[in-house]
Every structure is written in structure tokens, then in C-alpha cells.
Design a protein around this motif. Structure first.
Motif, PDB file in Angstrom:
ATOM      1  N   TRP A   3       0.863  -1.184   0.000  1.00  0.00           N
ATOM      2  CA  TRP A   3       0.000   0.000   0.000  1.00  0.00           C
ATOM      3  C   TRP A   3       0.893   1.225   0.000  1.00  0.00           C
ATOM      4  O   TRP A   3       1.755   1.381   0.857  1.00  0.00           O
ATOM      5  CB  TRP A   3      -0.906  -0.046   1.223  1.00  0.00           C
ATOM      6  N   GLU A  43      -0.952  -0.533   6.288  1.00  0.00           N
ATOM      7  CA  GLU A  43      -1.577  -1.270   5.208  1.00  0.00           C
ATOM      8  C   GLU A  43      -2.994  -1.594   5.644  1.00  0.00           C
ATOM      9  O   GLU A  43      -3.194  -2.328   6.609  1.00  0.00           O
ATOM     10  CB  GLU A  43      -0.803  -2.550   4.924  1.00  0.00           C
ATOM     11  N   LEU A  67      -1.168   0.610  -5.323  1.00  0.00           N
ATOM     12  CA  LEU A  67      -0.966  -0.801  -5.007  1.00  0.00           C
ATOM     13  C   LEU A  67       0.205  -1.324  -5.826  1.00  0.00           C
ATOM     14  O   LEU A  67       0.101  -1.482  -7.036  1.00  0.00           O
ATOM     15  CB  LEU A  67      -2.223  -1.614  -5.317  1.00  0.00           C
TER      16      LEU A  67
END
Length: 110
Positions: A3, A43, A67
Motif C-alpha cells: 500500500w 496497510e 498498489l
């Protein structure tokens, strides 16, 4: 997947979670401070696709910037063992079923 929200926001001059939170609210996505903290600093366990669409629109980036795929390290696999006659139960008769209570409590000792 990694992330990457914080770096994607920083690349667009957004240095604080509260600033991104305000911009997201302007586009109709109201996020609590706790959820924003999770999105910003870690995350997230999950994120709705509709929320992801708004984040991408606000930042003006692609999904590939938020991502980032990471290589998966393969776990060592154990060689399949060939069951022996004893392991299969060929030398021992099958055991009788053990009665169990339906409410999850254990039975008294025999």
C-alpha cells in the motif's frame, strides 16, 4: 501488495493525512480519523473499491501507484510422504466414535 498511499500523496504535495481527508470529503468520501490513520500510516486490512476510486480521482494517479505488487516468496514444500500401513490404520481396527455434547461443553470423565 504494498500500500503506497503516503508516497502517492506526497508526490502531489499532500503531506498530511488531514489534508487528504479534507480533499476526499470534498469529493463525497467522508472517512473517520481512525480509518484515515490506518490508510495513511499502514496497510489497510480492507478498502472498498468505491473508496479506492475516489482516492485515485482525488490524487489523480493510477491504481498501480497505490498498489505495488511485491514478489511472493515461495514457502518450502515438504515432500509428500507415502502413508504406511500403520498410518492408514490397516493394522489397527477403527476406533469407536466418541460422543460429544451439542452445546460444546465436555462430557464428564468415564
Amino acid at each position: 501488495m504494498k500500500w503506497n498511499l503516503r508516497l502517492a500523496a506526497a508526490n502531489r504535495g499532500i503531506w498530511k493525512a488531514s489534508e487528504l481527508q479534507r480533499r476526499l470529503a470534498e469529493h463525497g468520501l467522508v472517512i473517520s480519523a481512525g480509518k484515515m490513520s490506518g490508510l495513511w500510516s499502514g496497510e489497510p486490512a480492507s478498502i472498498k473499491l468505491a473508496d479506492l476510486d475516489v482516492i485515485i480521482a482525488v490524487l489523480g494517479c493510477g491504481i498501480e501507484e497505490l498498489l505495488i505488487p511485491e514478489p511472493v516468496t515461495a514457502l518450502p514444500t515438504a515432500e509428500p510422504s507415502v502413508p504406511t500401513a500403520e498410518a492408514v490404520g490397516a493394522t489397527h481396527p477403527p476406533s469407536a466414535p466418541v460422543p460429544r455434547r451439542r452445546d460444546g461443553r465436555s462430557l464428564p470423565p468415564l
